[in-house]
Design a protein around this motif. Sequence first.
Motif, short mmCIF file in Angstrom:
data_model
loop_
_atom_site.label_atom_id
_atom_site.label_comp_id
_atom_site.label_asym_id
_atom_site.label_seq_id
_atom_site.Cartn_x
_atom_site.Cartn_y
_atom_site.Cartn_z
N HIS A 5 -23.50 -43.37 11.84
CA HIS A 5 -23.20 -43.34 13.27
C HIS A 5 -24.14 -44.23 14.10
N ALA A 29 -12.56 -36.63 15.30
CA ALA A 29 -13.04 -36.92 16.65
C ALA A 29 -14.48 -37.42 16.59
N ARG A 30 -14.96 -37.91 17.74
CA ARG A 30 -16.30 -38.48 17.80
C ARG A 30 -17.26 -37.51 18.48
N GLU A 62 -8.33 -37.71 16.12
CA GLU A 62 -8.62 -39.14 16.14
C GLU A 62 -8.64 -39.69 17.57
N TYR A 122 -25.33 -38.40 8.98
CA TYR A 122 -24.82 -39.16 10.12
C TYR A 122 -25.42 -40.56 10.20
N VAL A 181 -20.27 -36.60 20.77
CA VAL A 181 -21.05 -37.19 21.87
C VAL A 181 -22.20 -36.22 22.16
N GLU A 214 -13.20 -37.54 22.05
CA GLU A 214 -14.64 -37.28 22.04
C GLU A 214 -14.90 -35.82 22.35
N HIS A 273 -28.59 -36.05 14.55
CA HIS A 273 -28.48 -37.51 14.70
C HIS A 273 -29.41 -38.25 13.75
N TRP A 312 -21.51 -30.27 14.59
CA TRP A 312 -21.13 -31.69 14.53
C TRP A 312 -20.10 -31.93 13.44
N THR A 321 -16.46 -33.97 13.42
CA THR A 321 -16.26 -35.15 12.57
C THR A 321 -15.07 -34.94 11.63
#
Length: 371
Positions: free
Chosen positions: A326, A100-101, A77, A323, A103, A80, A318, A92, A96
């Motif tokens: 996002h 975490a995020r 949490e 996603y 980038v 990145e 993406h 990815w 997730t």
Amino acid sequence: MAEMIPFLDLKAPYAELKEQLDAAYRRVMESGWYILGEEVEAFEAEFAEFCGARHCVGVGNGLEALQLALMAAGVGEGDEVIVPSNTYIASWLAVTYVGARVVPVEPRMDTYNLDAQRIVDAVTARTKAIMPVHLYGQRAEMEKIAKIAREYQLWVLEDSAQMHLRGQAPFWMKGVRSAAAYSFYPGKNLGALGDAGAVVTNDDELADRVRVLRNYGSRRKYENEVRGHNSRLDPLQAAFLRVKLGVLEEWNARRSKIADYYLYELADAEGLALPKAAAGCAHGWHLFPVRHARRDELKRWLDGRQIGTLIHYPIPPHLSEAYADHGFKRGDFRIAEEIAQTEISLPIGPHLSLEEAGRVAEAVRDFCLTR
Ligand SMILES: *Cc1c(COP(=O)(O)O)cnc(C)c1O
């Protein structure tokens, strides 16, 4: 009508190794031991040796190898993780899943692997790790990536699902903590006969954590130090993998021969972008990706000539529905989008004959001549 050339023949490996694989099967069946144990430990030792690493921890599959490596590195949490904009969605998803995020960073158009300069631009105070993916089997520019990791004190967690090469991952550099996640999905260069994966590392602490995390967070039965997962490499798959590890380098060499043949035969094909083996970046030729502006037509053309192809991958993560929350939009990662629109993978594998590769090359050349 010409005989079908499959994108990848998954029956031929069994036919070639039937005796050894059947013996491995019987050994496990008769052992009465079906979770972890000697067979898994033997594979872990052999694969660690192959990679040139201190530790290998066998897990359920490649996605969980990535996820457990992230967890063991303490990524969660608020953190990145830098990931390629062009990869299989598993890279990815693992990020997730640990909270975490992602980038996303664009790749180089010639090698399809992470562009080191763009990584530097994407680093923030929250960045915890870089996840290079050795896409299509070619090693990313690890010297440059590791230097960035050292400068900013980041973990390097490699997605090595597509690169099974002796002595190549994890990349090791003084002052950088790293691990590599492997998938042994049947279609990979080292493929099991079902799902399987592993985390490989020189980091004693990370290896120990993954070992605990894959088995309910438990070192001793019924004592759970953390909330772990159940992601243990199946002994049956471990036994199969030991057989296949024995022929991996020979089978990689067969792939390499086909790649060289395609590179030679397709060198002059108009409008076709061939994969580039970058200097110093070993290539395991998991796939043979080419690009053409009229990719969909080329795919239909090859379909019509009984030649199996695949697209890696038609939708960049993406733009995937998965996603949608996002807030990414078309145009955010143009290189990944361009690759998704133009890439097509030609048949390659240890059981594709040069004669078949010749038919593929001829069909591709014919297409390029008529466009
Ligand atoms: C295959 C693959 C994975 C996932 O492996 P599984 O064993 O199918 O979970 C992850 N990343 C990449 C790049 C892959 O190609």
